[in-house]
Design a protein around this motif. Structure first.
Motif, PDB file in Angstrom:
ATOM      1  N   TYR A   1       0.422  -1.183   0.497  1.00 23.91           N
ATOM      2  CA  TYR A   1      -0.180  -0.535   0.077  1.00 23.91           C
ATOM      3  C   TYR A   1       0.741   1.123  -0.151  1.00 23.91           C
ATOM      4  CZ  TYR A   1      -4.489  -2.824   0.832  1.00 23.91           C
ATOM      5  OH  TYR A   1      -5.176  -4.101   0.680  1.00 23.91           O
ATOM      6  N   LEU A   2       2.193   1.161   0.970  1.00 26.16           N
ATOM      7  CA  LEU A   2       2.526   2.248   1.027  1.00 26.16           C
ATOM      8  C   LEU A   2       3.543   2.776  -0.091  1.00 26.16           C
ATOM      9  CD1 LEU A   2       4.274   4.540   3.077  1.00 26.16           C
ATOM     10  CD2 LEU A   2       5.331   3.181   3.746  1.00 26.16           C
ATOM     11  N   ARG A   3       3.651   1.776  -0.782  1.00 24.74           N
ATOM     12  CA  ARG A   3       4.902   1.741  -2.597  1.00 24.74           C
ATOM     13  C   ARG A   3       3.574   2.198  -3.424  1.00 24.74           C
ATOM     14  NH1 ARG A   3       7.993  -3.343  -5.129  1.00 24.74           N
ATOM     15  NH2 ARG A   3       5.755  -3.885  -5.732  1.00 24.74           N
ATOM     16  N   LEU A   4       2.432   2.636  -3.289  1.00 27.20           N
ATOM     17  CA  LEU A   4       1.244   2.597  -4.236  1.00 27.20           C
ATOM     18  C   LEU A   4       1.205   3.956  -3.538  1.00 27.20           C
ATOM     19  CD1 LEU A   4      -1.327   0.382  -4.315  1.00 27.20           C
ATOM     20  CD2 LEU A   4      -0.171   0.522  -6.017  1.00 27.20           C
ATOM     21  N   ARG A   5       1.517   4.496  -2.704  1.00 24.99           N
ATOM     22  CA  ARG A   5       2.049   5.933  -2.573  1.00 24.99           C
ATOM     23  C   ARG A   5       2.900   6.993  -2.675  1.00 24.99           C
ATOM     24  NH1 ARG A   5      -2.620   4.426   0.128  1.00 24.99           N
ATOM     25  NH2 ARG A   5      -4.641   5.390  -0.059  1.00 24.99           N
ATOM     26  N   LEU A   6       3.896   6.417  -2.413  1.00 30.85           N
ATOM     27  CA  LEU A   6       5.129   6.686  -2.437  1.00 30.85           C
ATOM     28  C   LEU A   6       6.472   5.458  -2.284  1.00 30.85           C
ATOM     29  CD1 LEU A   6       5.026   8.411   1.633  1.00 30.85           C
ATOM     30  CD2 LEU A   6       5.139   9.367  -0.864  1.00 30.85           C
ATOM     31  N   PRO A   7       8.157   6.089  -3.530  1.00 27.69           N
ATOM     32  CA  PRO A   7       9.169   5.628  -3.332  1.00 27.69           C
ATOM     33  C   PRO A   7       9.379   4.549  -2.362  1.00 27.69           C
ATOM     34  CG  PRO A   7       9.533   6.893  -3.630  1.00 27.69           C
ATOM     35  CD  PRO A   7       7.735   7.358  -3.201  1.00 27.69           C
ATOM     36  N   VAL A   8       9.246   3.735  -1.779  1.00 29.71           N
ATOM     37  CA  VAL A   8       9.832   3.266  -0.557  1.00 29.71           C
ATOM     38  C   VAL A   8       9.726   1.658  -0.777  1.00 29.71           C
ATOM     39  CG1 VAL A   8       9.294   2.458   2.179  1.00 29.71           C
ATOM     40  CG2 VAL A   8       8.538   5.015   1.011  1.00 29.71           C
ATOM     41  N   PRO A   9      10.967   0.930  -0.668  1.00 28.27           N
ATOM     42  CA  PRO A   9      11.128  -0.345  -1.286  1.00 28.27           C
ATOM     43  C   PRO A   9      10.718  -1.756   0.029  1.00 28.27           C
ATOM     44  CG  PRO A   9      13.226   1.570  -1.377  1.00 28.27           C
ATOM     45  CD  PRO A   9      12.518   1.862  -0.625  1.00 28.27           C
ATOM     46  N   LEU A  10       9.925  -2.124  -0.723  1.00 27.52           N
ATOM     47  CA  LEU A  10       8.952  -2.987  -0.110  1.00 27.52           C
ATOM     48  C   LEU A  10      10.230  -3.660   1.248  1.00 27.52           C
ATOM     49  CD1 LEU A  10       7.112  -5.188  -2.420  1.00 27.52           C
ATOM     50  CD2 LEU A  10       6.281  -3.817  -0.733  1.00 27.52           C
ATOM     51  N   SER A  11      11.578  -3.780   0.923  1.00 25.76           N
ATOM     52  CA  SER A  11      12.641  -4.191   1.716  1.00 25.76           C
ATOM     53  C   SER A  11      12.416  -3.449   2.924  1.00 25.76           C
ATOM     54  CB  SER A  11      13.697  -4.836   1.419  1.00 25.76           C
ATOM     55  OG  SER A  11      13.939  -3.411   0.794  1.00 25.76           O
ATOM     56  N   TRP A  12      12.401  -2.241   2.970  1.00 28.80           N
ATOM     57  CA  TRP A  12      12.253  -1.446   4.017  1.00 28.80           C
ATOM     58  C   TRP A  12      11.244  -1.608   5.305  1.00 28.80           C
ATOM     59  CZ3 TRP A  12      14.361   3.830   2.158  1.00 28.80           C
ATOM     60  CH2 TRP A  12      15.792   3.847   1.845  1.00 28.80           C
ATOM     61  N   SER A  13      10.126  -1.306   4.013  1.00 26.73           N
ATOM     62  CA  SER A  13       8.981  -1.831   5.113  1.00 26.73           C
ATOM     63  C   SER A  13       9.145  -3.153   5.501  1.00 26.73           C
ATOM     64  CB  SER A  13       7.661  -1.999   3.948  1.00 26.73           C
ATOM     65  OG  SER A  13       7.570  -0.309   3.480  1.00 26.73           O
ATOM     66  N   TYR A  14       8.961  -3.962   5.030  1.00 24.34           N
ATOM     67  CA  TYR A  14       8.793  -6.085   5.510  1.00 24.34           C
ATOM     68  C   TYR A  14       9.981  -5.653   6.291  1.00 24.34           C
ATOM     69  CZ  TYR A  14       5.128  -7.748   2.891  1.00 24.34           C
ATOM     70  OH  TYR A  14       4.356  -7.458   2.073  1.00 24.34           O
ATOM     71  N   ALA A  15      10.634  -5.477   6.356  1.00 22.92           N
ATOM     72  CA  ALA A  15      11.648  -5.039   7.739  1.00 22.92           C
ATOM     73  C   ALA A  15      11.920  -4.506   8.749  1.00 22.92           C
ATOM     74  CB  ALA A  15      13.536  -4.475   7.917  1.00 22.92           C
ATOM     75  N   TRP A  16      11.154  -3.314   8.471  1.00 22.98           N
ATOM     76  CA  TRP A  16      10.319  -2.251  10.021  1.00 22.98           C
ATOM     77  C   TRP A  16       9.133  -3.407  10.705  1.00 22.98           C
ATOM     78  CZ3 TRP A  16       5.176  -1.266  11.798  1.00 22.98           C
ATOM     79  CH2 TRP A  16       5.174  -0.422  12.226  1.00 22.98           C
TER      80      TRP A  16
END
Length: 348
Positions: free
Chosen positions: A110-125
């Motif tokens: 969901y976040l990547r659809l709005r901002l260019p945040v790598p999936l790996s960063w979000s899943y790490a958190w």
């Protein structure tokens, strides 16, 4: 047994997480649990950026800690990873309290659809957030496997249900529209990929049931589509039952409660073969799965409503709540009555 569920998603929000938690609480109470919900309703809140209808608790730790101290719960379940979830996790770790968590939403996608945040960063958190939990509960086997691939541990399946007293074929709405009627229902937001449905070249008519931040924009762009706004309970069921096929274009849902609700109203489902739909839909019987969503929608017209209804009736909220209760009992060996192995499953 006193159970505290801490959640950032709660009424008046309308979504699958809120329905899941509400139905689970209802059935746990029928089973004899004392269930206390700690939600944004108990705190000062601010609107969520880009989604103002969602309220986020503002600096909740001090008040939440006092509430948890006073409640002396037998079990704590943290349902979401928002401000309240983070505060509850902090309190549990500080006080050496065992807890469970659940993973309802694919926030990285969901976040990547709005901002260019790598999936790996979000899943790490998220992996860090859930790591101390005794168990992390997910709705499907494929979601369990997905999280395990990202390094999550102690991931268990806790399924979902449908209220077949409400979602029936009774009182089906008579749409004054060309047939067949293809329906989508849910939150009208970018992460639901609704435009993939609206852009399909299908015979008959398209109907979208629901509300959300993208509703006004989509209404202007797709003037030939009937947007009904939000509907609830028996009225929602009537709107669903009046259709011919339910089209579910989301690629990021962890389950898709609306799929079961549509089936209970007699609608076969067309969807992509992704996590959620592929765990629920029996291809060629209760729906069609295809990367060509138009093909899936057209093929679904040939399926029997009775098969969809029968499948939905096999998935009760009471059964799901029994699974949840088994995991709660298993947090505390001294009060253990049932084992999670009897009621759920863990792969690997």
């Amino acid at each position: 047994m006193k159970l505290v569920i801490v959640t950032d998603a709660w009424e008046p929000q309308v979504n699958g997480v809120v329905r899941t938690l509400g139905k689970t609480r209802e059935h746990l109470q029928e089973m004899g649990y004392e269930v206390i919900m700690l939600s944004p309703l108990d705190f000062k809140t601010i609107p969520c950026p880009s989604y103002p209808s969602i309220r986020l608790a503002l600096m909740p730790y001090r008040k939440l800690a006092i509430m948890l101290d006073n409640l002396q719960a037998d079990a704590v379940h943290i349902a979401t990873e928002g401000p309240l979830g983070m505060a509850a996790r902090r309190w549990c770790l500080r006080n050496n309290i065992r807890f469970t968590t659940s993973f309802h939403t694919q926030f990285p996608e969901y976040l990547r659809l709005r901002l260019p945040v790598p999936l790996s960063w979000s899943y790490a958190w998220l992996r860090r957030f859930h790591r101390p939990a005794v168990r992390t509960l997910v709705p499907t086997i494929s979601q369990q496997q997905r999280l395990q691939q990202y390094g999550f541990q102690d991931v268990y399946v806790w399924g979902r249900g449908v209220d077949t007293d409400i979602f029936t074929t009774n009182n089906a709405k008579n749409y004054d529209l060309p047939r067949p009627v293809f329906i989508n229902m849910g939150r009208v937001a970018v992460e639901k990929n609704i435009e993939a449905f609206l852009d399909l070249d299908l015979p008959g008519s398209k109907v979208v049931i629901g509300d959300g931040p993208d509703l006004d924009m989509l209404q202007k762009r797709y003037s030939d589509v009937l947007f009904t706004g939000a509907k609830f309970a028996e009225e929602l069921a009537a709107y669903l039952a009046g259709g011919d096929v339910f089209v579910f274009p989301s690629k990021t849902d962890t389950f898709g409660l609306v799929i079961l609700e549509a089936m209970a109203c007699g609608l076969p489902v067309a969807a992509y073969p992704v996590t959620g739909p592929k765990d629920i839909i029996i291809k060629g019987e209760t729906g069609e799965l295809d990367w060509d969503l138009q093909k899936a929608a057209l093929n679904a017209l040939n399926l029997q409503k009775t098969d969809c209804i029968a499948y939905a009736h096999e998935n009760s909220w009471h059964k799901c709540s029994e699974v949840f209760s088994g995991y709660m009992y298993n947090n505390y060996p001294e009060t253990q009555v049932k084992t999670a192995q009897m009621l759920g499953q863990k792969s690997g």
